[in-house]
Design an enzyme around this catalytic site. Structure first.
Site, short mmCIF file in Angstrom:
data_model
loop_
_atom_site.label_atom_id
_atom_site.label_comp_id
_atom_site.label_asym_id
_atom_site.label_seq_id
_atom_site.Cartn_x
_atom_site.Cartn_y
_atom_site.Cartn_z
N SER A 24 7.18 3.22 -15.85
CA SER A 24 7.19 2.76 -14.46
C SER A 24 8.31 3.43 -13.67
CB SER A 24 7.35 1.23 -14.40
OG SER A 24 8.49 0.83 -15.12
N HIS A 157 -14.21 -12.81 24.27
CA HIS A 157 -15.37 -12.00 23.82
C HIS A 157 -15.29 -10.58 24.37
CE1 HIS A 157 -17.22 -15.97 22.91
NE2 HIS A 157 -16.69 -16.30 24.07
N SER A 278 -6.68 17.01 20.95
CA SER A 278 -7.80 17.39 20.10
C SER A 278 -7.76 18.90 19.91
CB SER A 278 -9.11 16.98 20.78
OG SER A 278 -10.17 17.78 20.30
N LYS A 284 -8.41 15.97 25.82
CA LYS A 284 -8.23 14.72 25.08
C LYS A 284 -6.77 14.34 24.86
CE LYS A 284 -10.94 12.39 23.06
NZ LYS A 284 -11.84 12.70 21.95
N GLU A 291 -4.22 3.99 16.11
CA GLU A 291 -5.33 3.96 15.14
C GLU A 291 -4.80 3.88 13.72
OE1 GLU A 291 -8.89 6.55 17.01
OE2 GLU A 291 -6.97 7.57 16.97
N1 ARG Z 1 9.22 -2.18 -16.48
C1 ARG Z 1 8.93 -3.56 -16.74
C2 ARG Z 1 8.31 -4.21 -15.49
O1 ARG Z 1 8.40 -3.63 -14.48
C3 ARG Z 1 10.18 -4.29 -17.10
C4 ARG Z 1 9.99 -5.45 -17.97
C5 ARG Z 1 9.50 -5.03 -19.30
N2 ARG Z 1 9.55 -6.09 -20.24
C6 ARG Z 1 8.90 -6.00 -21.37
N3 ARG Z 1 9.02 -7.01 -22.18
N4 ARG Z 1 8.15 -5.00 -21.69
O2 ARG Z 1 7.75 -5.26 -15.53
#
Ligand code: ARG
Length: 461
Positions: A24, A157, A278, A284, A291
């Site tokens: 992560s 409306h 445009s 334009k 948007e």
């Molecule tokens: N990277 C994990 C998360 O974002 C941290 C917690 C991980 N804990 C574990 N027991 N694997 O949730």
């Protein structure tokens, strides 16, 4: 043996695909500052409670200080093999100070660590959004004050309904944004309890002081149930919900900008700085920023929905599913912040065509209600009957292709003899708007007072 931090019982390292799906760090590096802050508070507490020696504690704090600098100046190297921000920082700590670095994780787990980091992040984000929303409110309230007497058609409306003050229309958004702030503040108040020290899920046997870490990190108190502490993501859901509602408000204003800036309306003149041309049609001027605000609203709603779906099937306490709470949330809240900035920029410099607004306000027999009200007030006619009479007069104007105030008195008297020349006093859009002095009504005097109140309030904030 695997070299992973958790690799004691593993022979081999993970498959490359496993590493990819598991890591992560690509997104949770956004929690780097919060992670260091949480670790410092934890380390100090471990020292104060005697769980960690002063010597090791000081070394850890020095190492964390250095890491904080490396993160700030962009020299910290994030590694996917180290999975997440927590292990990246802990590994670097051990690089810098040696084996004492391994003592920092005493009496905590990544489960309480990530919950703490994320709460700190969300809290900071709420505070920033709060300021941005107030900035937009100030721009709208100031414009409302300047345009208390500028008239436009009010719509229901998207049909011309009754004339209103443009300032009044803008103040409607100020009210909406105030409720957004209220919702964000509610979420902030509820989230402000520290999960740190809940450890994996059951608490710890070390004599930690959770009140101390809570206080150091600016939380009101520690959370009261260790299982809930690591499994709760309500604070993210609440913030995303409040954010999605706020974005929905921005999207409605964006939609109005698109409509009002279109040539059939011609109420708004898009500022150069917030529109595009445009590539093929030289004439334009497109409302791209508006948007995109409208479109990005889908992103927020989508990420809120995604997290609700992630959470709905999870047994207590922590599951790795919860790692999927971050990426979408970061993107969603960044989008909200960007859209608030774009909307503020646009509304700050938006020019209007007051003549076009006023002239359209006179269309659609927009003062028909005023005529009916006059019959009730002056002629003592029951409202239902007055409504019927007015309908006939509108029909008359329609056949003559004129506005109500262009009809002759005689032709109106043919519909109802109780009508007198005084009727013309209420048929103009100016008198219609000026007469709506009821609390919250659109009379310019109300609008000025309301705008002034908002500006005073916002100035103090
Ligand atoms: N990277 C994990 C998360 O974002 C941290 C917690 C991980 N804990 C574990 N027991 N694997 O949730």
């Amino acid at each position: 043996m695997s070299q992973k931090m958790w690799g004691g019982r593993f022979g081999d390292g993970p498959d490359d695909i496993m590493e990819e799906i598991n890591a992560s760090i690509g997104f949770d590096k956004q929690l780097a500052h919060q992670d260091v802050a949480g670790s410092m508070a934890h380390c100090q507490m471990l020292m104060d409670t005697g769980i960690l020696s002063q010597e090791d504690g000081k070394a850890i704090l020095n190492g964390l200080n250095q890491i904080e600098k490396e993160i700030s100046d962009g020299t910290f190297t994030f590694s996917r093999a180290l999975e997440d921000i927590h292990m990246n920082i802990e590994a670097r700590l051990s690089d810098i100070i040696g084996p004492a670095g391994g003592r920092l994780h005493t009496a905590r787990s990544r489960n309480d660590q990530v919950a703490t980091d994320f709460k700190l992040y969300i809290r900071d984000t709420i505070d920033h959004l709060h300021q941005q929303i107030q900035n937009l409110q100030t721009i709208l309230a100031q414009t409302a004050l300047n345009h208390a007497e500028t008239l436009m058609p009010g719509f229901t409306h998207l049909q011309i309904a009754q004339p209103v003050s443009y300032g009044h229309h803008l103040l409607a958004y100020v009210e909406m944004l105030e409720r957004d702030i209220g919702r964000l503040q509610d979420a902030r108040a509820r989230l402000n309890q520290s999960p740190l020290g809940a450890a994996a899920l059951a608490g710890t046997s070390f004599p930690i002081d959770r009140h101390q870490t809570a206080k150091t990190l600016g939380f009101d108190k520690p959370t009261d149930n260790s299982i809930d502490s690591v499994s709760d993501r309500d604070f993210v859901l609440e913030t995303l919900s409040a954010g999605a509602i706020c974005m929905t408000h921005l999207s409605r204003l964006a939609e109005e900008i698109v409509v009002f800036a279109s040539s059939p309306f011609g109420f708004f003149i898009l500022p150069d700085a917030f529109s595009t041309g445009s590539s093929i049609m030289p004439q334009k001027r497109n409302p791209d920023a508006a948007e995109l605000i409208r479109a990005k609203t889908g992103n927020l709603i989508g990420h809120l929905t995604a997290l609700l779906v992630v959470m709905k099937g999870l047994p207590l306490a922590y599951s790795k599913d919860m790692q999927e709470d971050k990426k979408g949330t970061f993107e969603a809240l960044d989008n909200l912040s960007l859209c608030l900035a774009a909307m503020s920029g646009m509304m700050q410099v938006m020019e209007i065509n007051a003549e076009a607004m006023a002239s359209r306000a006179q269309e659609g027999f927009s003062t028909a209600t005023d005529l009916a009200d006059w019959l009730v007030r002056v002629g003592n006619v029951p409202f239902r009957e007055a409504h019927h009479i007015t309908g006939q007069i509108v029909q008359l104007a329609e056949t003559k292709a004129c506005r109500l105030d262009e009809l002759s008195l005689e032709s109106m008297q043919e519909v109802d003899t109780r009508i007198t020349a005084d009727i013309f006093d209420v048929l103009s859009i100016n008198s219609s708007v000026a007469s709506r002095t009821s609390h919250g009504g659109t009379a310019p005097e109300n609008v000025k007072a309301a705008a002034q109140l908002w500006l005073e309030k916002l100035n103090k904030a």
